[in-house]
Design an enzyme around this catalytic site. Structure first.
Site, PDB file in Angstrom:
ATOM      1  N   HIS A  89      39.694 -32.343  55.714  1.00 32.18           N
ATOM      2  CA  HIS A  89      40.890 -32.762  55.689  1.00 32.18           C
ATOM      3  C   HIS A  89      41.500 -30.741  55.220  1.00 32.18           C
ATOM      4  CE1 HIS A  89      40.256 -32.150  51.039  1.00 32.18           C
ATOM      5  NE2 HIS A  89      41.103 -31.392  51.183  1.00 32.18           N
ATOM      6  N   ASP A 132      34.338 -36.980  55.160  1.00 34.49           N
ATOM      7  CA  ASP A 132      35.645 -35.489  54.388  1.00 34.49           C
ATOM      8  C   ASP A 132      34.407 -33.810  54.910  1.00 34.49           C
ATOM      9  OD1 ASP A 132      38.101 -34.054  53.780  1.00 34.49           O
ATOM     10  OD2 ASP A 132      38.019 -34.117  52.238  1.00 34.49           O
ATOM     11  N   SER A 192      39.846 -27.699  47.581  1.00 35.26           N
ATOM     12  CA  SER A 192      39.309 -28.334  48.633  1.00 35.26           C
ATOM     13  C   SER A 192      38.422 -27.336  49.862  1.00 35.26           C
ATOM     14  CB  SER A 192      40.742 -28.654  49.329  1.00 35.26           C
ATOM     15  OG  SER A 192      41.193 -29.904  49.175  1.00 35.26           O
TER      16      SER A 192
END
Length: 420
Positions: free
Chosen positions: A229, A274, A370
């Site tokens: 992502h 992901d 992230s």
């Protein structure tokens, strides 16, 4: 009366000739220089460090290629036993005060034996390096002669050589998951605790047009692992760079991106698969503060309650400010059933994911973390990449711990794309 008695004394004083004053000053300076020189000499001697590499054979072990894999269970099990034997031997010897560290670097399986390659560090206050080397060799030889226990070692196979600091650092930095510099404490990312230089040498910053966007983990000379992502905005290599170190700016050891490999089953806006790989245009030159983390075997298990560490430059609170320096947090792996409870994530945690943090909240990864690493040290203090920061509900909320992609679930996919 008092004045008249003092006057003759004052009148009788004589001034020294200039040459005597100059000579006295030079003498004082010479003495001071000698004292300073001796202090510098003894301090330098006291801090003299010596590095060694060597090898010896462990006998009666059937050939198994897994001993060559530095992350395999077989390699770590045998290495741990041998490292304990070395520590016990040196700490019970008459040079225990000089002993600093000893590690198994590699294992090489042969027919009915395994050759263990070792790495040693000592200090010697008297700088008598030849005498020190002989004493180290004697202790190792005695250790190998003592074949108590399940292992049979060959003292005649022992080899030991002094090496330079540069070569010693190169040996360690070419192995995965080792940390030359360590901190005694870990705190939180949300709330802030600064990492030391070189404490998390595999941590990288993925940048879009020069600005920090996501974290990533160095897993090879040209490969990093991150979250898929992170490329929702762009996956054009021309817009992407990677940098290392503890400061998010300015860029440190910046590298350009050749290719982004996003997991084929990842769907934008969803959380499963992901995972992405970044391939760099050039190899990273490993050093004390920049080198790779270990990837776990696909069969490796990290149970609930296991202590892990997450690092990154993400926000210190939800929608809050981002730090200039790398942050770290000590957290725990959370049972998937607890994380899937109705008050938590209500069944959204898949087998390829894991939760880490605290159900009470507060300590957590946050925005900007992230793609970054969730790592765990094994019993030899070698660090493994357990998870990839993926998603969660805000930051540090009660019953909403961070969710990570489970690296063991993607081990075969990573190998197919990188050869690692």
């Amino acid at each position: 009366m008092t004045v008249s008695k003092l006057r003759p004394v004052i009148a009788s004083r004589k001034s020294f000739p200039p040459w005597m004053i100059i000579l006295g000053v030079l003498g004082v300076l010479a003495i001071l220089g000698l004292i300073i020189g001796l202090l510098v000499h003894f301090l330098a001697v006291e801090n003299k460090i010596y590095y060694y590499q060597g090898s010896f054979k462990v006998l009666n072990i059937p050939y198994d290629r897994n001993y060559e894999r530095e992350t395999s269970l077989e390699s770590n099990y045998l290495s741990k036993i041998l490292e304990i034997k070395m520590v016990d031997a040196f700490e019970s010897s008459n040079i225990y005060k000089q002993y600093i560290n000893s590690q198994i670097i590699t294992l090489v399986p042969e027919n009915n034996s395994v050759t263990a390659h070792i790495w040693l560090v000592f200090k010697d206050p008297w700088s008598n390096k030849e005498n020190l080397r002989r004493r180290i060799e004697s202790i190792l030889h005695q250790m190998l002669e003592n074949n108590s226990g399940s292992l049979t070692t060959d003292p005649g196979s022992l080899k030991l050589t002094e090496i330079t600091k540069v070569d010693a650092e190169k040996i360690i930095n070419n192995r995965c998951g080792r940390r030359p510099r360590m901190s005694a404490t870990y705190d939180r990312i949300t709330g802030g605790s600064t990492a030391q230089k070189g404490e998390w040498p595999w941590q990288a910053s993925l940048r879009v047009n020069g600005k920090h966007h996501c974290g990533a983990s160095l897993i090879g000379e040209r490969f990093l692992l991150t979250a898929a992502h992170c490329f929702l905005r762009t996956n054009n290599p021309k817009n992407l760079t990677v940098s290392f170190g503890t400061r998010v700016t300015p860029a440190y050891m910046q590298h350009y991106v050749e290719e982004v490999i996003i997991h084929e089953d990842y769907v934008k806006g969803q959380h499963h698969d992901d995972v992405a790989i970044i391939k760099l245009t050039e190899k990273v030159s490993f050093r004390n503060d920049v080198h790779r983390v270990c990837l776990p075997e696909a069969t490796q298990v990290f149970p609930p309650g296991e202590g892990v560490v997450v690092t990154g430059w993400g926000s210190l609170s939800y929608n809050g400010k981002s730090p200039l320096l790398l942050q770290k947090a000590s957290i725990k792996i959370i049972d998937t059933n607890a994380c899937n409870s109705e008050e938590a994530y209500g069944g959204r945690i898949m087998d390829t994911m894991l939760c880490a943090g605290y159900m009470e909240g507060y300590v957590d990864a946050c925005q900007g973390d992230s793609g970054g690493p969730l790592v765990h040290p094994n019993s030899r203090d070698i660090w493994y990449l357990v998870g990839i920061v993926s998603w969660g509900h805000e930051c540090g909320r009660v019953n909403k711990p961070g969710v990570y992609m489970r690296v063991t679930s993607y081990r075969d996919w990573i190998a197919s794309k990188t050869g690692i």
